[in-house]
Design an enzyme around this catalytic site. Sequence first.
Site: not given
Ligand SMILES: *Cc1c(COP(=O)(O)O)cnc(C)c1O
Length: 374
Positions: A41, A267
């Site tokens: 994702k 800045y």
């Molecule tokens: C993002 C997510 C993961 C992965 O989590 P990590 O800590 O990056 O391994 C797994 N399950 C769900 C439902 C998530 O939203």
Amino acid sequence: MTGTAASGVAREAIIDRGAIEHNVRALRAATGTHEFIAVVKADGYGHGAVTAARGALAGGATRLGVADVAEALALREAGIHAPIIAWLHAPGADFGPAIAEGVEIGVSDLDQLRRIAAHAGGRTPLAHLKLETGLGRNGAAPEEWAALFAEAAGLEREGRLRVDGIFSHLSGASRDEDVAQLRQFEEALAGATSAGLAPRLRHLAATAAAIDLPETRLDAVRVGLGIYGLSPFDDRSAADLGLRPAMTLRAPIAAVRRVSAGHGASYGYTYRAERDTTFALVPLGYADGVPRQASNVGPVRIHGRRFRVAGRIAMDQFVVDVGDTHVAPGDQAVLFGDPLRGAPSAADWADAAGTINYEIVTRIGPRVRRTVVE
Ligand SMILES: *Cc1c(COP(=O)(O)O)cnc(C)c1O
């Protein structure tokens, strides 16, 4: 990864696809689950979703996980045919295109279940029921389980959908609290079985639990951070876990200026040179995801030496005080990468900015060119 930029690329994230492959292989061996869901994702945590997906599948991932159905469809469009599950939906989201592409849907409530079952295409929709076991986010709450399972079992008997998985997500608050969620989840699974459901995939663990809490591994783990070679733990580095960071963020120094003692940098002059020195300008800023909170703290490696950001990080650039080190425009400044090769880590930047390594890699902006290497 120092040396000069021959290509004229101003801002670059080098993505080591072989590292992702290696990490999946290592995590798969360590967890030993029947299936391995690689979470890609948010554009593969900033690494590029397609790159991450290809690397993960080469390393033995059996499925992919994303939040939105749009992310799943983009992977399909890129020619990735592996099973994909998407689990976070806007109210009223149209599941039709995703089901038509064989995308599996994480279902958090009866409304989503019914809308999936109403899909009129030729393909039987595949659902993974998402259960709330304590995190307080989406998923059906315990008082809704019985109705959800009964309805799902009925729809399955009618051939309107297939419940392929059941899952939940852990808080990581403590070992005890994760185990309490596991117990809740087991109760739900028993309820699903008595309702007549027989999901092939029960999945609960993300990276941290997949590594640290073997009893949560079940039929599949859903691993994001770890496949990118980053550690979810404060007390263990990626190297301690046998993982290789897949992203190196760097830019060629854009300008070099000799200044006198007292000269301010950036800045607000929150930094002033203590003696006559050299300022090197790095063309990466908060528009590129370099956190402004790391002003005066964030580490940068130039010519094999580690320096700090001098003064405020601006939208497009920041200054490094390199002292009397000889630096020329075009020399590479590495913000983070693989510490085993001398680079600062994404975790170092997270510490500098008061955040977590997840955010450091995920926030890298669209101006930064992703260069994929094997
Ligand atoms: C993002 C997510 C993961 C992965 O989590 P990590 O800590 O990056 O391994 C797994 N399950 C769900 C439902 C998530 O939203």
